[in-house]
Motif scaffolding. Structure first.
Motif, mmCIF file in Angstrom:
data_model
loop_
_atom_site.group_PDB
_atom_site.id
_atom_site.type_symbol
_atom_site.label_atom_id
_atom_site.label_comp_id
_atom_site.label_asym_id
_atom_site.label_seq_id
_atom_site.Cartn_x
_atom_site.Cartn_y
_atom_site.Cartn_z
ATOM 1 N N GLU A 52 42.667 109.172 88.311
ATOM 2 C CA GLU A 52 41.850 109.800 89.348
ATOM 3 C C GLU A 52 42.506 109.637 90.718
ATOM 4 O OE1 GLU A 52 38.073 107.897 88.834
ATOM 5 O OE2 GLU A 52 37.541 109.148 87.120
ATOM 6 N N HIS A 53 43.070 108.467 90.986
ATOM 7 C CA HIS A 53 43.782 108.241 92.257
ATOM 8 C C HIS A 53 44.961 109.193 92.377
ATOM 9 C CE1 HIS A 53 42.370 103.742 92.381
ATOM 10 N NE2 HIS A 53 41.365 104.603 92.487
ATOM 11 N N TRP A 54 45.698 109.373 91.287
ATOM 12 C CA TRP A 54 46.862 110.256 91.294
ATOM 13 C C TRP A 54 46.433 111.695 91.569
ATOM 14 C CZ3 TRP A 54 48.537 114.394 88.266
ATOM 15 C CH2 TRP A 54 49.860 114.782 88.472
ATOM 16 N N LEU A 55 45.373 112.145 90.907
ATOM 17 C CA LEU A 55 44.876 113.507 91.131
ATOM 18 C C LEU A 55 44.466 113.691 92.590
ATOM 19 C CD1 LEU A 55 42.783 113.889 87.870
ATOM 20 C CD2 LEU A 55 44.834 115.203 88.466
ATOM 21 N N TYR A 56 43.809 112.702 93.146
ATOM 22 C CA TYR A 56 43.388 112.753 94.552
ATOM 23 C C TYR A 56 44.610 112.853 95.469
ATOM 24 C CZ TYR A 56 40.684 111.608 98.734
ATOM 25 O OH TYR A 56 40.086 111.648 99.975
ATOM 26 N N SER A 57 45.632 112.095 95.145
ATOM 27 C CA SER A 57 46.842 112.094 95.985
ATOM 28 C C SER A 57 47.606 113.411 95.914
ATOM 29 C CB SER A 57 47.767 110.941 95.594
ATOM 30 O OG SER A 57 48.425 111.211 94.366
ATOM 31 N N ARG A 58 47.328 114.236 94.898
ATOM 32 C CA ARG A 58 47.988 115.532 94.742
ATOM 33 C C ARG A 58 47.239 116.658 95.436
ATOM 34 N NH1 ARG A 58 51.210 112.388 94.015
ATOM 35 N NH2 ARG A 58 52.723 112.232 92.375
ATOM 36 N N GLY A 59 46.188 116.329 96.187
ATOM 37 C CA GLY A 59 45.496 117.347 96.964
ATOM 38 C C GLY A 59 44.109 117.700 96.477
ATOM 39 N N LEU A 60 43.683 117.091 95.399
ATOM 40 C CA LEU A 60 42.331 117.335 94.900
ATOM 41 C C LEU A 60 41.392 116.337 95.577
ATOM 42 C CD1 LEU A 60 43.206 117.876 91.153
ATOM 43 C CD2 LEU A 60 42.718 119.612 92.883
ATOM 44 N N SER A 61 40.992 116.677 96.768
ATOM 45 C CA SER A 61 40.287 115.720 97.624
ATOM 46 C C SER A 61 38.775 115.697 97.415
ATOM 47 C CB SER A 61 40.613 116.009 99.085
ATOM 48 O OG SER A 61 40.250 117.337 99.395
ATOM 49 N N ASP A 62 38.341 115.988 96.218
ATOM 50 C CA ASP A 62 36.921 115.892 95.875
ATOM 51 C C ASP A 62 36.793 114.973 94.661
ATOM 52 O OD1 ASP A 62 34.503 116.985 94.122
ATOM 53 O OD2 ASP A 62 34.096 117.455 96.229
ATOM 54 N N ARG A 63 35.938 113.967 94.787
ATOM 55 C CA ARG A 63 35.807 112.981 93.716
ATOM 56 C C ARG A 63 35.368 113.604 92.392
ATOM 57 N NH1 ARG A 63 32.915 108.511 97.395
ATOM 58 N NH2 ARG A 63 31.961 110.389 98.152
ATOM 59 N N GLU A 64 34.437 114.530 92.446
ATOM 60 C CA GLU A 64 33.942 115.132 91.199
ATOM 61 C C GLU A 64 35.022 115.959 90.510
ATOM 62 O OE1 GLU A 64 31.196 114.347 89.562
ATOM 63 O OE2 GLU A 64 30.933 112.911 91.196
ATOM 64 N N VAL A 65 35.829 116.655 91.274
ATOM 65 C CA VAL A 65 36.940 117.420 90.690
ATOM 66 C C VAL A 65 37.926 116.454 90.026
ATOM 67 C CG1 VAL A 65 38.884 118.959 91.179
ATOM 68 C CG2 VAL A 65 36.673 119.332 92.314
ATOM 69 N N CYS A 66 38.241 115.361 90.708
ATOM 70 C CA CYS A 66 39.164 114.367 90.140
ATOM 71 C C CYS A 66 38.610 113.764 88.860
ATOM 72 C CB CYS A 66 39.443 113.258 91.158
ATOM 73 S SG CYS A 66 40.418 113.792 92.560
ATOM 74 N N ARG A 67 37.346 113.412 88.872
ATOM 75 C CA ARG A 67 36.731 112.836 87.669
ATOM 76 C C ARG A 67 36.727 113.838 86.517
ATOM 77 N NH1 ARG A 67 32.409 110.785 91.343
ATOM 78 N NH2 ARG A 67 33.072 108.687 91.888
ATOM 79 N N HIS A 68 36.369 115.067 86.822
ATOM 80 C CA HIS A 68 36.309 116.109 85.785
ATOM 81 C C HIS A 68 37.692 116.323 85.157
ATOM 82 C CE1 HIS A 68 34.771 119.689 83.784
ATOM 83 N NE2 HIS A 68 35.892 120.290 84.143
ATOM 84 N N LEU A 69 38.708 116.496 85.994
ATOM 85 C CA LEU A 69 40.056 116.714 85.457
ATOM 86 C C LEU A 69 40.587 115.483 84.741
ATOM 87 C CD1 LEU A 69 41.935 118.861 88.112
ATOM 88 C CD2 LEU A 69 41.049 119.549 85.893
ATOM 89 N N ASP A 78 46.769 113.285 77.332
ATOM 90 C CA ASP A 78 47.950 113.468 78.179
ATOM 91 C C ASP A 78 48.036 112.491 79.349
ATOM 92 O OD1 ASP A 78 49.037 115.572 76.716
ATOM 93 O OD2 ASP A 78 47.819 117.061 77.771
ATOM 94 N N GLU A 79 47.168 111.488 79.397
ATOM 95 C CA GLU A 79 47.185 110.583 80.543
ATOM 96 C C GLU A 79 48.468 109.767 80.657
ATOM 97 O OE1 GLU A 79 45.014 108.252 77.309
ATOM 98 O OE2 GLU A 79 45.108 110.322 77.947
ATOM 99 N N GLY A 80 49.215 109.647 79.582
ATOM 100 C CA GLY A 80 50.482 108.918 79.614
ATOM 101 C C GLY A 80 51.662 109.791 79.981
ATOM 102 N N ASN A 81 51.432 111.081 80.194
ATOM 103 C CA ASN A 81 52.515 112.032 80.465
ATOM 104 C C ASN A 81 52.535 112.506 81.917
ATOM 105 O OD1 ASN A 81 53.145 111.996 77.704
ATOM 106 N ND2 ASN A 81 51.657 113.595 77.289
ATOM 107 N N ILE A 82 52.036 111.708 82.829
ATOM 108 C CA ILE A 82 51.940 112.128 84.223
ATOM 109 C C ILE A 82 53.332 112.129 84.856
ATOM 110 C CG2 ILE A 82 50.918 111.612 86.468
ATOM 111 C CD1 ILE A 82 48.931 112.508 84.270
ATOM 112 N N SER A 83 53.674 113.263 85.442
ATOM 113 C CA SER A 83 54.953 113.405 86.149
ATOM 114 C C SER A 83 54.761 114.435 87.253
ATOM 115 C CB SER A 83 56.046 113.860 85.186
ATOM 116 O OG SER A 83 55.781 115.178 84.741
ATOM 117 N N GLU A 84 55.802 114.660 88.010
ATOM 118 C CA GLU A 84 55.729 115.640 89.105
ATOM 119 C C GLU A 84 55.455 117.044 88.588
ATOM 120 O OE1 GLU A 84 55.615 115.111 92.420
ATOM 121 O OE2 GLU A 84 55.582 113.007 91.839
#
Length: 110
Positions: A52-69, A78-84
């Motif tokens: 969730e922190h990573w998603l937020y840092s990529r521009g998804l500045s809404d907590r609910e969007v981060c939690r949902h994704l 796919d949580e272990g496949n995070i890359s640029e």
């Protein structure tokens, strides 16, 4: 109630930051400092996981969007496949989910 939303939350963040600073000054305690910094970031953002922190840092500045994704990514395994290139690599299921939210979130990623 205002004290909990304002002064108390700010004071807690200062204390947690100070503890992390102290731990970072001792090299053998760096592993604890990282955990305290994660706690500090979680309290600041209102998000609980590193994904969730990573998603937020990529521009998804809404907590609910981060939690949902985050929940979606975990459900896909796919949580272990995070890359640029994560958003491009997984566009097939990320893009349709982002389109369920206001366009600002889709535009932040694509």
């Amino acid at each position: 109630m205002d004290i909990c939303d304002g002064a108390l939350s700010y004071d807690v963040m200062l204390v947690i930051g100070a503890v992390a600073d102290l731990l970072e000054s001792r090299e053998v305690l760096n592993i604890y400092a990282e955990k305290i910094r994660t706690l500090q970031r979680s309290l600041k953002l209102g998000l609980s996981s590193n994904l969730e922190h990573w998603l937020y840092s990529r521009g998804l500045s809404d907590r609910e969007v981060c939690r949902h994704l985050s929940n979606l990514i975990v459900s896909k395994g796919d949580e272990g496949n995070i890359s640029e290139s994560f958003f491009e690599d997984h566009r097939d299921y990320i893009e349709p989910e982002l389109k369920k939210f206001p366009s600002v979130f889709w535009k932040a990623i694509y």
